[in-house]
Design an enzyme around this catalytic site. Structure first.
Site, short mmCIF file in Angstrom:
data_model
loop_
_atom_site.label_atom_id
_atom_site.label_comp_id
_atom_site.label_asym_id
_atom_site.label_seq_id
_atom_site.Cartn_x
_atom_site.Cartn_y
_atom_site.Cartn_z
N ASP A 79 40.78 36.51 38.94
CA ASP A 79 40.39 36.40 40.62
C ASP A 79 39.26 36.94 40.83
O ASP A 79 39.25 37.96 40.90
CB ASP A 79 41.46 36.44 41.55
CG ASP A 79 41.72 35.51 42.90
OD1 ASP A 79 40.45 34.73 42.78
OD2 ASP A 79 41.93 35.70 42.65
N ASP B 74 33.53 30.01 43.54
CA ASP B 74 35.32 30.89 43.19
C ASP B 74 35.37 30.46 41.52
O ASP B 74 35.87 29.02 41.90
CB ASP B 74 36.23 30.15 44.19
CG ASP B 74 37.30 31.34 44.13
OD1 ASP B 74 36.93 32.37 43.26
OD2 ASP B 74 37.54 30.11 45.17
#
Length: 464
Positions: free
Chosen positions: A116, A342
């Site tokens: 992440d 992202d």
């Protein structure tokens, strides 16, 4: 003379100790990987897309919430062998994230963790001071295959004292708790996510082992990790924890990059790839140019601008060679906008003022196909793709303020959602909002994050 010779020898030895060497690779686990999927019923393409979109919506709330929190609080924003880790995508696991297999402790214990780029803390499902009960089943409700890090069995596990400056000040942004019954008690955390997920545990410094593509191993010592004794929420489905690759002093990305020349990179496979396709998360400079199918381009990485996210300076989007009329405030972080890259968001999310002109331009190219409405799917424009060809869609380009251009393949923004159905892969965000370039838009490109020089490199790649 002898002193001079000894000094030269010392300097040469020192330089050898800090010299760059080969990158370190960690396999990224693909969403269809049998290593993760087990015997679970495979979901339909539409079911997967719906889950990814739902995850994206929750994640965007987290990014916006974090941004508002930082604004309100006034938060400002040794080189060794590089490591490459195989990465697989989490498609069949109710998440849009990718996974790596990670080794923690001495001797090493193996885990499957979510990668992440918006999370600072690396944590694992963990038990500390469990004594003879270490081998008993954890009391936390979780799937039977989930692994547990037994901290008492690791000789390198060192807790962070709760009375330390590190706990009271440095780790406040990682949700460290103020409670400190005795000076030697471990520093505790209550790491909360906007979707209601949470991880509770203690901070510790630990050794992490990275396995190279050539089966060599590199140990990273004194890596800050979270020993999570309990956690809950769909965010962690089928994972043993999280690898935090956000930009933060204590994130794993920063720690590993310090050792491997200040760089990490990844190459994401097509979200429809076959089960056994995998590629790599890499720490250090990539030397394998044979994987690239185009020139490496670079743009400024605005570290700290939208901390802890990886912000880039977009100036506009063109479609078919025509620059769209999008207000500059959409891309300006100081005006409530901004853009981040992202890996944990699947679709590309755009502020409404950018979303509308992008959709209008793309809809024109597919307007001859019958429109399809799918319940539970917030993507606005879907159509029957019978007879569709990629060549019908005009080229979409992200333009950066320094002149760099990112040109994704059309399949990254006109995406398959079901048999015979495609959708324009964008979701609108109400203003003010941060736009996110999601992992489907990033697929089939190598992305290199140079934390020392504050630049982002990208190039088309086979990722195989």
């Amino acid at each position: 003379m002898m002193k001079r010779v000894l000094l030269i020898i010392f300097l040469i030895s020192t330089l050898q100790c800090v010299a760059f060497s080969d990158p370190a690779r960690i396999e990224l686990l693909h969403r269809h990987s049998p290593k993760l999927n087990g015997n679970a019923r495979p979901k339909t393409q539409l079911e997967r897309i719906k889950e990814l979109v739902q995850s994206d919506m929750t994640r965007q709330k987290m990014i916006s919430h974090k941004r508002r929190k930082d604004c309100e609080s006034g938060t400002s924003i040794n080189n060794n062998t590089a490591v490459e880790m195989p990465l697989r995508a989490g498609r069949d696991y109710g998440t849009g994230q990718y996974f790596v297999q990670f080794k923690v402790g001495t001797p090493p214990q193996k885990f499957t963790l979510i990668v992440d780029t918006t999370t600072e803390l690396t944590w694992v499902n963990c038990r500390y001071r469990c004594g003879r009960n270490c081998n008993k089943k954890n009391t936390t409700t979780q799937p039977p295959h989930r692994r547990v890090f037994k901290a008492d069995l690791s000789s390198s596990f060192k807790t962070v004292p709760c009375l330390s400056q590190m706990c009271k000040v440095d780790l406040m942004n990682l949700f460290s708790l103020a409670r400190c019954p005795t000076p030697l008690n471990p520093c505790a955390y209550d790491y909360r996510y906007i979707d209601g997920s949470a991880a509770l545990g203690i901070f510790a410094n630990e050794t992490v082992t990275l396995v190279h593509g050539n089966h060599r191993k590199t140990k990273l010592k004194n890596v800050l990790i979270g020993c999570s004794s309990s956690f809950q929420g769909q965010s962690f489905a089928n994972a043993d924890g999280i690898v935090g690759l956000a930009y933060n002093k204590y994130s794993f990305a920063n720690k590993a990059s310090e050792k491997f020349g200040g760089k990490f990179s990844y190459c994401l496979v097509d979200h429809l790839s076959h089960k056994n396709v995998s590629n790599y998360l890499m720490f250090g400079a990539s030397k394998n140019e044979s994987l690239l199918s185009g020139k490496m381009r670079y743009t400024k990485l605005d570290l700290g601008l939208l901390s802890p996210f990886y912000a880039v300076d977009v100036m506009g989007i063109s479609i078919g060679g025509v620059m769209l009329k999008i207000p500059f405030t959409v891309w300006d972080a100081k005006s409530g906008g901004g853009t981040v890259v992202d890996s944990g968001t699947s679709l590309t999310l755009l502020a409404e003022a950018a979303y509308k002109p992008v959709m209008a331009a793309l809809e024109m190219s597919v307007s001859k196909f019958k429109r399809v409405h799918l319940n539970g799917l917030p993507m606005e424009y879907c159509f029957n793709s019978t007879g569709f060809k990629d060549s019908l869609v005009p080229k979409l380009v992200f333009h950066f303020t320094d002149g760099a251009r990112f040109e994704p393949h059309s399949k990254s923004y006109v995406i398959d959602v079901a048999d015979g159905v495609k959708c324009l892969g964008f979701v609108s965000q109400s203003w003010p909002s941060i736009s996110s370039i999601g992992n489907i838009m990033q697929q089939n490109h190598l992305w290199e994050f140079d934390l020392r020089k504050s630049k982002l490199g990208f190039a088309p790649s086979t990722c195989i």
